[in-house]
Write a protein that holds these residues in place. Structure first.
Motif, PDB file in Angstrom:
ATOM      1  N   LEU A 101       0.817  -1.219   0.000  1.00 14.77           N
ATOM      2  CA  LEU A 101       0.000   0.000   0.000  1.00 14.77           C
ATOM      3  C   LEU A 101       0.852   1.271   0.000  1.00 14.77           C
ATOM      4  N   VAL A 102       1.960   1.267   0.724  1.00 15.71           N
ATOM      5  CA  VAL A 102       2.837   2.445   0.746  1.00 15.71           C
ATOM      6  C   VAL A 102       3.417   2.668  -0.645  1.00 15.71           C
ATOM      7  N   ASP A 103       3.904   1.604  -1.262  1.00 16.22           N
ATOM      8  CA  ASP A 103       4.542   1.718  -2.576  1.00 16.22           C
ATOM      9  C   ASP A 103       3.589   2.214  -3.656  1.00 16.22           C
ATOM     10  N   THR A 104       2.336   1.846  -3.573  1.00 19.24           N
ATOM     11  CA  THR A 104       1.376   2.218  -4.611  1.00 19.24           C
ATOM     12  C   THR A 104       0.580   3.477  -4.270  1.00 19.24           C
ATOM     13  N   SER A 105       0.862   4.101  -3.129  1.00 21.21           N
ATOM     14  CA  SER A 105       0.067   5.240  -2.660  1.00 21.21           C
ATOM     15  C   SER A 105       0.381   6.555  -3.365  1.00 21.21           C
ATOM     16  N   GLY A 106       1.571   6.674  -3.907  1.00 17.80           N
ATOM     17  CA  GLY A 106       1.989   7.952  -4.466  1.00 17.80           C
ATOM     18  C   GLY A 106       2.788   8.787  -3.484  1.00 17.80           C
ATOM     19  N   ALA A 107       2.872   8.339  -2.228  1.00 17.32           N
ATOM     20  CA  ALA A 107       3.679   9.040  -1.225  1.00 17.32           C
ATOM     21  C   ALA A 107       5.156   8.821  -1.519  1.00 17.32           C
ATOM     22  N   ARG A 108       5.993   9.749  -1.046  1.00 17.79           N
ATOM     23  CA  ARG A 108       7.440   9.610  -1.231  1.00 17.79           C
ATOM     24  C   ARG A 108       8.001   8.460  -0.416  1.00 17.79           C
ATOM     25  N   GLY A 109       7.301   8.086   0.639  1.00 11.79           N
ATOM     26  CA  GLY A 109       7.780   6.987   1.463  1.00 11.79           C
ATOM     27  C   GLY A 109       7.060   6.942   2.788  1.00 11.79           C
ATOM     28  N   PHE A 110       7.676   6.229   3.725  1.00 14.41           N
ATOM     29  CA  PHE A 110       7.081   5.937   5.022  1.00 14.41           C
ATOM     30  C   PHE A 110       8.147   6.077   6.095  1.00 14.41           C
ATOM     31  N   VAL A 111       7.771   6.648   7.229  1.00  9.44           N
ATOM     32  CA  VAL A 111       8.640   6.707   8.403  1.00  9.44           C
ATOM     33  C   VAL A 111       7.792   6.316   9.603  1.00  9.44           C
ATOM     34  N   SER A 112       8.278   5.372  10.395  1.00 10.49           N
ATOM     35  CA  SER A 112       7.534   5.043  11.615  1.00 10.49           C
ATOM     36  C   SER A 112       7.659   6.224  12.570  1.00 10.49           C
ATOM     37  N   LYS A 113       6.632   6.415  13.384  1.00 15.26           N
ATOM     38  CA  LYS A 113       6.641   7.545  14.311  1.00 15.26           C
ATOM     39  C   LYS A 113       7.846   7.493  15.232  1.00 15.26           C
ATOM     40  N   ALA A 114       8.238   6.296  15.636  1.00 11.77           N
ATOM     41  CA  ALA A 114       9.384   6.148  16.540  1.00 11.77           C
ATOM     42  C   ALA A 114      10.684   6.591  15.880  1.00 11.77           C
ATOM     43  N   ASP A 115      10.745   6.539  14.557  1.00 15.75           N
ATOM     44  CA  ASP A 115      11.972   6.884  13.830  1.00 15.75           C
ATOM     45  C   ASP A 115      11.915   8.255  13.171  1.00 15.75           C
ATOM     46  N   LEU A 116      10.893   9.044  13.471  1.00 10.75           N
ATOM     47  CA  LEU A 116      10.761  10.349  12.820  1.00 10.75           C
ATOM     48  C   LEU A 116      11.933  11.262  13.185  1.00 10.75           C
ATOM     49  N   SER A 117      12.603  11.732  12.168  1.00 13.07           N
ATOM     50  CA  SER A 117      13.710  12.687  12.321  1.00 13.07           C
ATOM     51  C   SER A 117      13.849  13.440  11.010  1.00 13.07           C
ATOM     52  N   THR A 118      14.521  14.560  11.062  1.00 17.31           N
ATOM     53  CA  THR A 118      14.739  15.290   9.819  1.00 17.31           C
ATOM     54  C   THR A 118      15.657  14.482   8.893  1.00 17.31           C
ATOM     55  N   ALA A 119      16.584  13.727   9.449  1.00 21.38           N
ATOM     56  CA  ALA A 119      17.459  12.895   8.618  1.00 21.38           C
ATOM     57  C   ALA A 119      16.656  11.837   7.871  1.00 21.38           C
ATOM     58  N   ALA A 120      15.686  11.209   8.549  1.00 19.58           N
ATOM     59  CA  ALA A 120      14.858  10.197   7.901  1.00 19.58           C
ATOM     60  C   ALA A 120      14.025  10.818   6.783  1.00 19.58           C
ATOM     61  N   LEU A 121      13.513  12.015   7.006  1.00 15.06           N
ATOM     62  CA  LEU A 121      12.742  12.696   5.954  1.00 15.06           C
ATOM     63  C   LEU A 121      13.619  13.073   4.783  1.00 15.06           C
ATOM     64  N   GLU A 122      14.783  13.639   5.067  1.00 12.86           N
ATOM     65  CA  GLU A 122      15.670  14.049   3.988  1.00 12.86           C
ATOM     66  C   GLU A 122      16.093  12.872   3.122  1.00 12.86           C
ATOM     67  N   ALA A 123      16.256  11.706   3.733  1.00 13.09           N
ATOM     68  CA  ALA A 123      16.625  10.513   2.965  1.00 13.09           C
ATOM     69  C   ALA A 123      15.537  10.164   1.951  1.00 13.09           C
ATOM     70  N   LEU A 124      14.286  10.398   2.304  1.00 13.92           N
ATOM     71  CA  LEU A 124      13.168  10.107   1.399  1.00 13.92           C
ATOM     72  C   LEU A 124      12.962  11.202   0.350  1.00 13.92           C
ATOM     73  N   LEU A 125      13.309  12.424   0.701  1.00 10.80           N
ATOM     74  CA  LEU A 125      12.971  13.566  -0.146  1.00 10.80           C
ATOM     75  C   LEU A 125      14.062  13.947  -1.143  1.00 10.80           C
ATOM     76  N   ARG A 126      15.170  13.275  -1.118  1.00  6.33           N
ATOM     77  CA  ARG A 126      16.261  13.592  -2.052  1.00  6.33           C
ATOM     78  C   ARG A 126      15.847  13.355  -3.462  1.00  6.33           C
TER      79      ARG A 126
END
Length: 117
Positions: free
Chosen positions: A92-117
């Motif tokens: 579902l994540v892969d087919t959603s159109g979202a850039r990706g997924f981060v679990s709430k426990a792992d939320l960080s700006t580094a985790a977001l930047e890795a997805l948004l590059r």
């Protein structure tokens, strides 16, 4: 330039924690919403660069929020979040159109930047 963010999550405590993490990392949280309907409205009104969208919301799920947000010509980049792990949602994540997924426990700006590059 700071990236602007909308947080869509039904837990006020998580929204506050996410805001602190993101703002400490240089993001600007410009809107918050507690359900999918208000999240779609907030995105249209505030036009963020990025939307963090919880998968489990009280009215409709984050996959539907993502679909609705992506209908806009000015759609934000979308990252799905959940207290569950990505594997719990299968493809579902892969087919959603979202850039990706981060679990709430792992939320960080580094985790977001890795997805948004």
């Amino acid at each position: 330039m700071k990236r602007t963010v909308l947080i869509v999550d039904d837990h006020v405590g998580f929204r506050a924690s996410a805001r602190r993490v993101l703002e400490a990392g240089g993001y600007s949280v410009i809107a918050e919403a507690a359900d999918g309907t208000s999240g779609v409205t907030a995105a249209a009104e505030s036009r963020p660069d990025l939307a963090l969208v919880d998968v489990q919301l009280p009215d409709f799920d984050g996959f539907e929020v993502t679909r609705r947000l992506l209908e806009s010509r000015e759609a934000p980049e979308i990252v799905l979040i959940s207290s569950h792990e990505r594997a719990d949602f299968g493809s579902l994540v892969d087919t959603s159109g979202a850039r990706g997924f981060v679990s709430k426990a792992d939320l960080s700006t580094a985790a977001l930047e890795a997805l948004l590059r």
